[in-house]
Design a protein around this motif. Sequence first.
Motif, PDB file in Angstrom:
ATOM      1  N   ARG A  18      37.494   1.641  22.169  1.00 34.54           N
ATOM      2  CA  ARG A  18      36.607   0.650  21.576  1.00 34.54           C
ATOM      3  C   ARG A  18      35.460   1.361  20.859  1.00 34.54           C
ATOM      4  O   ARG A  18      34.706   2.105  21.487  1.00 34.54           O
ATOM      5  CB  ARG A  18      36.057  -0.290  22.661  1.00 34.54           C
ATOM      6  N   PRO A  19      35.285   1.107  19.586  1.00 38.05           N
ATOM      7  CA  PRO A  19      34.306   1.875  18.808  1.00 38.05           C
ATOM      8  C   PRO A  19      32.852   1.573  19.149  1.00 38.05           C
ATOM      9  O   PRO A  19      31.966   2.339  18.764  1.00 38.05           O
ATOM     10  CB  PRO A  19      34.623   1.485  17.360  1.00 38.05           C
ATOM     11  N   ASP A  20      32.572   0.469  19.863  1.00 37.23           N
ATOM     12  CA  ASP A  20      31.177   0.125  20.171  1.00 37.23           C
ATOM     13  C   ASP A  20      30.748   0.581  21.560  1.00 37.23           C
ATOM     14  O   ASP A  20      29.668   0.237  22.028  1.00 37.23           O
ATOM     15  CB  ASP A  20      30.945  -1.384  20.028  1.00 37.23           C
ATOM     16  N   VAL A  21      31.588   1.356  22.270  1.00 35.65           N
ATOM     17  CA  VAL A  21      31.242   1.878  23.595  1.00 35.65           C
ATOM     18  C   VAL A  21      30.934   3.366  23.478  1.00 35.65           C
ATOM     19  O   VAL A  21      31.697   4.134  22.881  1.00 35.65           O
ATOM     20  CB  VAL A  21      32.389   1.650  24.597  1.00 35.65           C
ATOM     21  N   LEU A  22      29.806   3.756  24.089  1.00 39.58           N
ATOM     22  CA  LEU A  22      29.366   5.145  24.037  1.00 39.58           C
ATOM     23  C   LEU A  22      29.767   5.950  25.265  1.00 39.58           C
ATOM     24  O   LEU A  22      30.064   7.134  25.158  1.00 39.58           O
ATOM     25  CB  LEU A  22      27.835   5.198  23.910  1.00 39.58           C
ATOM     26  N   ALA A  23      29.764   5.315  26.429  1.00 40.41           N
ATOM     27  CA  ALA A  23      30.017   6.096  27.640  1.00 40.41           C
ATOM     28  C   ALA A  23      30.290   5.176  28.822  1.00 40.41           C
ATOM     29  O   ALA A  23      29.943   3.989  28.814  1.00 40.41           O
ATOM     30  CB  ALA A  23      28.826   7.006  27.959  1.00 40.41           C
ATOM     31  N   LEU A  24      30.902   5.764  29.841  1.00 42.64           N
ATOM     32  CA  LEU A  24      31.094   5.124  31.136  1.00 42.64           C
ATOM     33  C   LEU A  24      30.546   6.079  32.190  1.00 42.64           C
ATOM     34  O   LEU A  24      30.971   7.232  32.270  1.00 42.64           O
ATOM     35  CB  LEU A  24      32.569   4.837  31.391  1.00 42.64           C
TER      36      LEU A  24
END
Length: 252
Positions: A18-24
């Motif tokens: 998903r392009p709008d997620v930076l990190a988990l």
Amino acid sequence: MHPMLRRLDDLAAHLATRPDVLALLGLGSAGVEHDRLDDHSDLDFFVVVDDGAKARYVDSTDWLALPCPVAYSFANDRNGRKALYADGIFVEYAVFTIDELARLPFTGARVVWQRDDAPAGLASCGPAPARPPYDTVEFHLNEALTNLYVGLHRELRGERLTATRFIQSYAVDRVIALLTLTRPGAAHRRDPFEPSRRVEQAFPPHLLPLAAMVPGYGHNRDAARATLAWLDERFTVDPVIAGAIRQLLDAG
């Protein structure tokens, strides 16, 4: 690999598409101390997203359900949800932007996955948890004593539930704080946000007799006697407040 860590890896694999997620980020027993995970753990994590994407990940659980169907969930905070997977894994998560994360106090986080352009240091960018304004032996001792005093008055008034909280919860919290201050070596792996976590492992019964201090709803007087005796044995207790507590123990 523990099933919860596998679930977190599976989530990371999906979020990476998903392009709008930076990190988990994994937290708690899914963070840097993930060797603590057992069959009674829940799965805590942060999802870090781009500006403008937060609402999609808080309001919807479609992304959460990719590894396994979600049987139950609810928004427990404006930032996130609690949820139960169909296979019994319980999760609690929050969604933040980079700016929000930078202002948030947290410890022990672990980067499960991050986008190539994510800023460095995501797992340690939050400020340290704030210390209580009066984190001293004098404060915790006298707070415990006055908790007992107020609680016994409420017990005598017939307000047993609030009495139980003052005597068997608030006062015991202060006892734990006293032990943490006077036995700092026992603070290993303690939770800085919830002092009652893992307290049994930190302080054995001969140091912290919880069975006597927390005997239950119908035993407030016994609990107050045990806690007062514990305090009196280890610290210099003001005789005025101690005498007032003993008068209440003898009343009624």
